[in-house]
Write an enzyme that holds these catalytic residues in place. Structure first.
Site, PDB file in Angstrom:
ATOM      1  CG  HIS A 103      -2.232  -0.657   0.933  1.00  0.00           C
ATOM      2  ND1 HIS A 103      -3.118  -0.161   0.000  1.00  0.00           N
ATOM      3  CD2 HIS A 103      -2.814  -1.765   1.442  1.00  0.00           C
ATOM      4  CE1 HIS A 103      -4.189  -0.942  -0.053  1.00  0.00           C
ATOM      5  NE2 HIS A 103      -4.029  -1.923   0.797  1.00  0.00           N
ATOM      6  CG  ASP A 108      -2.758   1.721   3.749  1.00  0.00           C
ATOM      7  OD1 ASP A 108      -2.681   2.709   2.969  1.00  0.00           O
ATOM      8  OD2 ASP A 108      -1.863   1.463   4.570  1.00  0.00           O
ATOM      9  CE1 TYR A 301      -7.834   4.767 -14.622  1.00  0.00           C
ATOM     10  CE2 TYR A 301      -6.550   6.017 -13.029  1.00  0.00           C
ATOM     11  CZ  TYR A 301      -6.992   4.816 -13.520  1.00  0.00           C
ATOM     12  OH  TYR A 301      -6.618   3.651 -12.910  1.00  0.00           O
ATOM     13  CD  GLU A 375      -0.520   4.245  11.989  1.00  0.00           C
ATOM     14  OE1 GLU A 375      -0.140   4.239  13.181  1.00  0.00           O
ATOM     15  OE2 GLU A 375      -0.738   3.203  11.337  1.00  0.00           O
TER      16      GLU A 375
END
Ligand SMILES: [Zn+2]
Ligand SMILES: [Zn+2]
Length: 394
Positions: A103, A108, A301, A375
């Protein structure tokens, strides 16, 4: 307690659980369109919160969260779930257990964050009006883009959401900061494959050959002029060839040369014109020099347009949530994101969540083996998206 304070306290209370979910996903990454265990994990978590998801596009999920008056208005929140073919170099307890898959783009983080947001919104469902559609999509990193499959299979139908919001980690922005951009934000990305066919032979006898190396060289230089002479100079666009293979030698002229590159643009009309021009120029240069050029274009895209009104509203909501000092304007990027597909259907806005922390040594860019996030960003992102959703539905 105000609703904003309530959301903040729930984000705080669920913080360790959100981080735990992120670490589980980080340790168990899956490549694009193979997110079977990831989808299972997300599904189990949603069920444990009391939210019933539906499988869409094989490895994607949608779920509906009703507030009061569910028929009043619907908005959508989106996360992507896939990882990249990169060998993780971080020495962390939650290091990838799927060797060679990582990841490294923070999906994630997006997935666990949307799970945290869902848990918060479920908890306060009697305190907001309308409906929230949760979209967990596969395959953001690989053409044609999981978003296109989610839309094809009805993620934006019954009823069509009034708007869609998505977020992405941003290692250039310190944790705590949130970045916004109104209008054109990210580029379309198409892959260009050119096969230049000549006639090989001895390097000392070029008169007996049709040299594809020389033809390919002319094509590469000439195609740069599509950008410098045909593109609107007020609109960013890029053509890069990162791969040339001509398997001759110092004294051998090969039969063919293969070139591969990427074309980026911020305007669909220009994108189509440019692709046609690239094809025509490559073919005619090769023909004029006695060879041939086969042009293959894999369309990627579309370009990403952040709806200005929606962006202004969620930016104002962010200023309420994190303080206006922590809300910043960010520049356009020629990177691509399949969130752009949603922006072609309904008003959409894609914002960036700061994940950098120099003091902790967290500075690596996305798509590198040492990418990681602070985090603390997760405690902010879960509540922030919940607050944006509540404000959008008000
Ligand atoms: Zn990526
Ligand atoms: Zn990404």
């Amino acid at each position: 307690m105000s609703l904003l304070e309530k959301i903040k306290s729930l984000a705080e209370a669920y913080s360790s659980q959100t981080i735990e979910m992120r670490r589980h996903l980080h340790a168990n990454p899956e490549l694009s369109y193979q997110e079977f265990n990831t989808a299972k994990f997300v599904s189990e978590k949603l069920c444990s919160f009391g939210i019933e998801p539906t499988v869409l596009a094989t490895t994607g999920l949608v779920a509906t969260l009703h507030g009061k008056n569910p028929g009043k208005k619907t908005i959508a929140l989106r996360a992507d779930m896939d990882a990249l073919p990169i060998l993780e170099a971080n020495d962390v307890p939650y290091k990838s257990k799927n060797e060679g898959v990582m990841h490294a783009c923070g999906h994630d983080v997006h997935t666990s964050s949307l799970l945290g947001t869902a848990k918060i919104l479920h908890e306060i469902r009697d305190q907001f009006e309308g409906t929230v559609r949760l979209i967990f999509q596969p395959g953001e990193e690989k053409n044609p883009g999981g978003a296109s499959y989610m839309i094809r299979d009805g993620a934006l139908k019954n009823p069509e959401p009034a708007s869609i919001i998505g977020q992405h980690v941003f290692p250039l922005l310190p944790v705590g900061k949130i970045g916004f951009r109104e209008g054109m934000y990210m580029a379309s990305a198409d892959e260009i494959y050119l096969k230049v066919i000549g006639k090989g032979g001895h390097g000392a006898a070029p008169d007996l050959t049709i040299d594809p190396i020389v033809i390919a060289s002319h094509i590469i230089i000439a195609l740069q002029q599509v950008i410098s002479r045909n593109a609107n100079p007020r609109q960013p666009t890029v053509l890069t060839f990162g791969n040339i293979i001509g398997k001759g030698a110092t004294n051998i002229i090969p039969d063919e040369v293969n070139i591969a590159g990427t074309f980026r643009a911020m305007n669909e009309e220009w994108r189509n014109n440019a692709l046609a021009k690239i094809k025509k120029m490559a073919e005619s240069i090769a023909e004029g020099m006695g060879g041939k050029c086969e042009v293959n274009i894999s369309r990627g895209y579309p370009y990403l347009e952040n709806n200005p009104e929606l962006t202004r509203r969620i930016k104002a909501a962010a200023a309420e949530y994190v303080g206006s000092d922590n809300v910043v304007d960010i520049d356009i990027t020629l990177g691509a994101e399949d969130f752009s597909y949603y922006s072609q259907v309904i008003p959409a806005s894609f914002y960036r969540i700061g994940t950098r922390n120099e003091a902790k040594g967290i500075t690596s860019y996305v798509h590198t083996p040492t990418f990681n996030i602070d985090e603390d960003a997760l405690t902010i992102s879960t509540g922030l998206m919940a607050w944006m959703a509540v404000k959008e539905l008000a």
